[in-house]
Each structure stands twice: as structure tokens, then as C-alpha cells.
Design a protein around this motif. Structure first.
Motif, short mmCIF file in Angstrom:
data_model
loop_
_atom_site.label_atom_id
_atom_site.label_comp_id
_atom_site.label_asym_id
_atom_site.label_seq_id
_atom_site.Cartn_x
_atom_site.Cartn_y
_atom_site.Cartn_z
N THR A 334 2.58 7.08 -32.71
CA THR A 334 3.07 6.90 -31.34
C THR A 334 3.71 8.16 -30.76
N ARG A 335 3.57 9.28 -31.46
CA ARG A 335 4.06 10.56 -30.94
C ARG A 335 2.90 11.55 -30.94
N ARG A 336 2.86 12.37 -29.90
CA ARG A 336 1.79 13.37 -29.81
C ARG A 336 2.31 14.60 -29.09
N VAL A 337 1.82 15.75 -29.50
CA VAL A 337 2.26 17.03 -28.93
C VAL A 337 1.33 17.46 -27.81
N PHE A 338 1.93 17.91 -26.70
CA PHE A 338 1.16 18.42 -25.56
C PHE A 338 1.80 19.70 -25.04
N SER A 339 0.98 20.70 -24.72
CA SER A 339 1.51 21.89 -24.07
C SER A 339 1.88 21.55 -22.63
N MET A 340 3.01 22.08 -22.19
CA MET A 340 3.42 21.86 -20.81
C MET A 340 2.68 22.83 -19.90
N THR A 341 2.32 22.36 -18.72
CA THR A 341 1.49 23.15 -17.81
C THR A 341 2.29 23.71 -16.64
N THR A 342 3.56 23.38 -16.55
CA THR A 342 4.37 23.81 -15.42
C THR A 342 5.37 24.86 -15.85
N ALA A 343 6.02 25.48 -14.86
CA ALA A 343 7.00 26.51 -15.13
C ALA A 343 8.35 25.88 -15.45
N PRO A 344 9.15 26.51 -16.31
CA PRO A 344 10.52 26.02 -16.52
C PRO A 344 11.27 25.99 -15.18
N GLY A 345 12.02 24.94 -14.97
CA GLY A 345 12.77 24.82 -13.72
C GLY A 345 12.03 24.11 -12.62
N ALA A 346 10.75 23.81 -12.82
CA ALA A 346 10.00 23.07 -11.80
C ALA A 346 10.52 21.65 -11.71
N VAL A 347 10.31 21.02 -10.56
CA VAL A 347 10.79 19.66 -10.33
C VAL A 347 10.15 18.71 -11.33
N GLU A 348 8.87 18.89 -11.58
CA GLU A 348 8.13 18.02 -12.49
C GLU A 348 7.73 18.79 -13.75
N VAL A 349 7.55 18.06 -14.84
CA VAL A 349 7.01 18.61 -16.07
C VAL A 349 5.57 18.11 -16.18
N GLY A 350 4.63 19.04 -16.24
CA GLY A 350 3.21 18.68 -16.28
C GLY A 350 2.63 18.79 -17.68
N LEU A 351 1.70 17.90 -17.99
CA LEU A 351 0.97 17.92 -19.25
C LEU A 351 -0.51 17.82 -18.94
N GLY A 352 -1.33 18.32 -19.86
CA GLY A 352 -2.77 18.19 -19.73
C GLY A 352 -3.34 17.61 -21.01
N VAL A 353 -4.32 16.72 -20.89
CA VAL A 353 -4.86 16.06 -22.07
C VAL A 353 -6.35 15.81 -21.88
N ARG A 354 -7.10 16.02 -22.95
CA ARG A 354 -8.51 15.66 -22.95
C ARG A 354 -8.65 14.31 -23.65
N VAL A 355 -9.36 13.39 -23.03
CA VAL A 355 -9.52 12.04 -23.57
C VAL A 355 -11.01 11.79 -23.81
N ASP A 356 -11.45 12.09 -25.01
CA ASP A 356 -12.84 11.83 -25.38
C ASP A 356 -12.96 10.41 -25.92
N GLU A 357 -14.11 9.82 -25.73
CA GLU A 357 -14.36 8.47 -26.26
C GLU A 357 -15.05 8.55 -27.61
N PRO A 358 -14.70 7.68 -28.56
CA PRO A 358 -13.65 6.66 -28.44
C PRO A 358 -12.26 7.30 -28.50
N ALA A 359 -11.41 6.93 -27.56
CA ALA A 359 -10.09 7.53 -27.46
C ALA A 359 -9.13 6.86 -28.44
N SER A 360 -8.13 7.63 -28.86
CA SER A 360 -7.08 7.07 -29.70
C SER A 360 -6.27 6.06 -28.89
N THR A 361 -5.54 5.20 -29.58
CA THR A 361 -4.70 4.23 -28.86
C THR A 361 -3.65 4.95 -28.03
#
Length: 519
Positions: A334-361
Motif C-alpha cells: 500500500t506504499r509506492r514511490v513517485f518522483s515529484m513533478t513540481t517545484a519546491p514551494g509550489a501550491v500543489e505537489v505533482g506526481l506522474g505515473v504510468r498505469v499499464d494493464e493489468p494494473a496493480s491494486t
């Protein structure tokens, strides 16, 4: 000119190991060592009863799973039983294997306290220390038991060595792990030699008969106890190694006691101190977020925008370990690592993920998140940060979703007004829509696209480099000054390993990689 292409798909043995979920790799490794122990005892090379070993393992794992199920129900969480199995097996290797009710109760106590600490020993949403370490120190302080670490034995040494090195490589903890081994080994050998042992015997005894290798591979690598940066992890490794060998040094060299009242210097105590130092290096509070948006950037590629409850401190290119409890989770947990896509200090924290099928839960749950949903993260870390000198030219090589940390680099430097010489070689699976194209265009970076077919709409100033393999001969044709650039490579472990070899052969001397282990 021969056109370059995406990294080849050939998978070697180490790449196949990288494809195994981390919990599965650790649990299977521990189970195999346990089976070897039972077989060794049956043939007389290990001085324990095979039945006692089997019963002790059953008690350790059984109690851990049972307590985990009960605690998860009380906390209204989905239990991750494989994590409990790991806790039970480590308890089994730490305590005396016996059919005695007292000895079996120690194994049960280590397992129960270890699992319970995952739910109770939490400060502002962060786990303080390795669960089994906490249990071992607690039982030692109570005078109930002392640590045996019988896993450190000659018949088990080859398996412990191989699996420890595999886990260190998989977790990208090879440097801190080796530092711990060297420091702990040096102190232990010095103590043994001071006590009268011959140097070869002291060295062999330290390797085979102490849990140095087991601690390096199976304990120091516990994700919840890792400091954010490699340099910090090395500091922790040094301190833990010194404390590991301290009892022998104190007794043999300084002739001092190794205990203070109920507190005894031990491997678990050394690990506990190291865990607490790691905790101090990390964020001071829990990381909680509200989902702002989940959107499809391109086929099978999704972006997640999170609103942090408190300002989130990180460096561009670092990762966030997201916690997403859900029912019937698969072996990925239930834990997974993602690189953040936004700059430090930005209002939002962005993540990017590839979801290939069959996808993990986990990925199915992540993709199904709705605005307003609440999430938490367990840690921030990584060394994949831009060069401190803004005059240093860089070459980014992104294999697919490996582009995400570069988005953070670009956003941070754009916000800070850094005008760096940058080139991105973007390796794609197909020529369809380019993930995060708008953000790359806004950053003004020169992009060279490598894909099986020409992308649908290549932005002005970008170039298409064809569909052949990227090699040490073709890369300089695309980026003539590659040898003078700091090269950053991001993607799957197999792609990163091959691309690192390519850029090294092309003349690059400064190479930093960011493999998505277990992704």
C-alpha cells in the motif's frame, strides 16, 4: 547517420529481480534462508532441532499475521500480511529456536510487539524505528530475553551474503550497506584481536558468526527507517557500525562494561540509535494531502495533483513515498514511490505515473482517486537533484515515465531564473501523444524524441531521432558535447543500467541515475 532508439527490452537476471515487489523479495529471501536452516539442522550442520526451527518459525509468523489482522481491524486499515510475515521471520532469526514454552513465548513476543509498534510507535504520522528492533530492545530492557541472532552461522552464510547483496542493490543502498559492513567488521575484528584471536580467525568469525551481513541487507534497508539522502544514510551506517562493534571493543580493548542497568549494547540497540538518527533527518511532521486532480496526460500515463496540508519541503528531483491503504492489496503493498513533478514551494505537489494493464491494486486505486480525497506520505528522499552550479550543462535522458523528475528540475530552475544549457533525450514506447509535452514546451528545453514512429505533432524546435537503438556511437551525433555535460538518466532499472553504459562509453564522466526500483 544511424538513428538511435529506445533502450532495448532485454532483461537480465538483475533486471528480473528488480521486477519483483520489494516485500516479496525480502519475504522470499528470508523464507529460503529459513528452509536452508531446517535442512542444515536435519543433516547435522546446524546445532538446532529441525522441529524446533519449524515450530519457532510457525509461531513467529503466525503471531505476527494474527496481531497484524487484529490491529488493522481496530485501526480500520487493510492489513498487509506480507509485511507481517517479514516481521515474524526476522523475529524467528533473532530469538533462540527451541520447543521450550519460554523460548517460544519470546519469539511470539518479538513478533507481537514488532507488529504492534507499526501502529503505536508513530510520531506525527511517521514510524520511529524498525518494528523488530523496537521489540528486541523493549524485551531486553524488561529482562525477558537477550538477542541471539542465530542467523549468523556458517551453513547460512552463503545465502545471507547473496540475499543481502541483492537487497542492497535493489534498494540502492549498496554504499551505506558497505560502509556499515566495513565499520562494523573493523571494530569487531579489532576487538577480537585485542582479546587474543588471530587476525584471519577474527575476520572469518566476524563475517560468519556475527549478524553484520544480515543487518546490512535486511535491517538497514527497511524503507520506513531510511534517511532522505545518501550522505545522511552513510552517517547512519557509520554510527550503527560503531555501536554494533562497541560491546566487543569496550570489553576487550577498554575493559569497560557493555551495559548500563537494564540497557545492554546490542545489535538491536545499534539499529535503534541509527533509526532515530534517520528519523531526525526526515520531515518533522506527517505529510498529508488532499487530492486536487487526477488526469490522463497520455495513453496509460496519469498525473496526480495534491494539495499539501502543510508546506512540503523537498529538493527538485526527489521522490515521495505515497501511502494508499486499500482492501485486498496485492504483493506490491500500500506504499509506492513517485518522483515529484513540481517545484519546491509550489501550491500543489505533482506526481506522474504510468498505469499499464493489468494494473496493480495500488495504481488502480490511485487512478480512481477523486478531488477531495485524503492521502498521506511516509517519506521524501533521493539524490537525483540538479547540479549546484547553474553554469553546468546537463543532458537528461528519460526512458518513458522517467521524465517525471526532470519536470521538477525544470520547474524549479525556471522559477529561480536559472538559465542552464539543457538537452532532453526522451525515449518513448510509441509515437502517440507525448506525455507532459506542454510542460516541457513551457520550460523551453531542447527535446530529442526517440520512438518507434514519428510523434503525431512534434513541437517546433524538437527533433525526431528515429527508432534505432541509442548507442555510444549514435548519442554523440545527437549531443556532440555529451562528454562535457552532467548526464542524468531516469527510468526503469533495466533501461537505466543500459543507458548508463551507453553514456559512459560516449565519454560522459558525470552520470547520475534514478532507477524506479519496484515501480
Amino acid at each position: 547517420m544511424t538513428a538511435p532508439a529506445a533502450a532495448p527490452r532485454r532483461l537480465g537476471p538483475l533486471a528480473l529481480i528488480d521486477a519483483v515487489p520489494m516485500h516479496r523479495l525480502v519475504s522470499v529471501s528470508l523464507a529460503v534462508i529459513g528452509v536452508i536452516a531446517v535442512v542444515s539442522a536435519a543433516v547435522g550442520s546446524l546445532s538446532y532441532s529441525p522441529l524446533a526451527l519449524a515450530v519457532s518459525a510457525t509461531v513467529g509468523v503466525g503471531v505476527a499475521v494474527a496481531v497484524n489482522a487484529g490491529a488493522a481491524a481496530l485501526a480500520r486499515r487493510s492489513p498487509h500480511h506480507e509485511s507481517a510475515v517479514i516481521t515474524g521471520l526476522i523475529a524467528f532469526f533473532l530469538a533462540w529456536p527451541s520447543l521450550s514454552p519460554l523460548d517460544l513465548s519470546v519469539v511470539a513476543g518479538l513478533s507481537a510487539l514488532g507488529v504492534a509498534s507499526k501502529y503505536l510507535l508513530v510520531w506525527r504520522g511517521r514510524q520511529l524505528a524498525n518494528p523488530v528492533v523496537v521489540a528486541a530492545v523493549a524485551l531486553g530492557l524488561a529482562g525477558v530475553s537477550s538477542e541471539i541472532w542465530w542467523v549468523a552461522s556458517e551453513p547460512l552464510f552463503p545465502a545471507v551474503l547473496v540475499f543481502s547483496l541483492l537487497i542492497l542493490r535493489r534498494t540502492r543502498m549498496m554504499l551505506p550497506g558497505l560502509v556499515f559492513i566495513v565499520v562494523a567488521l573493523a571494530g569487531t575484528v579489532l576487538g577480537s584481536v585485542s582479546g587474543g584471536a588471530a587476525l584471519p580467525d577474527a575476520l572469518l568469525g566476524a563475517l560468519v558468526s556475527t549478524p553484520i551481513l544480515f543487518l546490512a541487507g535486511f535491517m538497514l534497508t527497511e524503507p520506513i527507517t531510511l534517511a532522505p539522502r545518501t550522505a545522511q544514510r552513510v552517517i547512519v551506517a557509520v554510527v550503527t557500525g560503531v555501536l554494533f562493534s562497541a560491546p566487543l571493543l569496550l570489553a576487550s580493548v577498554l575493559h569497560l562494561p557493555t551495559s548500563l542497568g537494564p540497557l545492554t549494547l546490542s545489535p538491536a540497540f545499534a539499529l535503534l540509535v541509527g533509526n532515530l538518527i534517520s528519523f531526525a533527518f526526515g520531515p518533522r511532521r506527517a505529510l498529508r494531502f488532499t487530492v486536487a486532480e487526477v488526469a490522463e496526460e497520455a495513453p496509460a500515463v496519469w498525473s496526480v495533483s495534491l494539495l499539501p496540508e502543510q508546506p512540503t519541503r523537498f529538493e527538485p528531483g526527489q521522490y515521495l513515498e505515497l501511502s494508499l491503504p486499500h482492501r485486498r492489496s496485492d504483493s506490491g503493498g500500500t506504499r509506492r514511490v513517485f518522483s515529484m513533478t513540481t517545484a519546491p514551494g509550489a501550491v500543489e505537489v505533482g506526481l506522474g505515473v504510468r498505469v499499464d494493464e493489468p494494473a496493480s491494486t495500488f495504481k488502480r486505486e490511485l487512478r480512481a482517486l477523486q478531488p477531495g480525497d485524503q492521502l498521506s506520505a511516509t517519506r521524501i528522499g533521493g539524490d537525483f537533484v540538479p547540479p549546484a552550479d547553474p553554469r553546468q550543462a546537463v543532458l537528461y535522458i528519460a526512458a518513458g515515465i522517467g521524465v517525471t523528475p526532470f519536470l521538477s528540475h525544470l520547474a524549479a530552475e525556471q522559477s529561480a531564473g536559472v538559465d542552464r544549457d539543457r538537452v532532453l533525450v526522451y525515449l518513448l514506447r510509441d509515437g502517440g501523444p507525448i506525455p507532459f509535452q506542454d510542460r516541457l514546451m513551457a520550460a523551453g528545453i531542447r527535446v530529442i524524441v526517440v520512438a518507434p514512429t514519428v510523434p503525431d505533432a512534434l513541437p517546433e524546435g524538437w527533433s525526431y531521432a528515429g527508432a534505432s537503438r541509442l548507442t555510444a556511437d549514435t548519442l554523440p551525433a545527437l549531443v556532440p558535447d555529451v562528454a562535457h555535460r552532467h548526464c542524468f538518466i531516469s527510468g526503469s532499472p533495466s533501461a537505466v543500467g543500459q543507458l548508463r553504459h551507453v553514456v559512459r562509453r560516449a565519454g560522459a564522466s558525470h552520470v547520475t541515475t534514478d532507477a524506479f526500483a519496484g515501480y
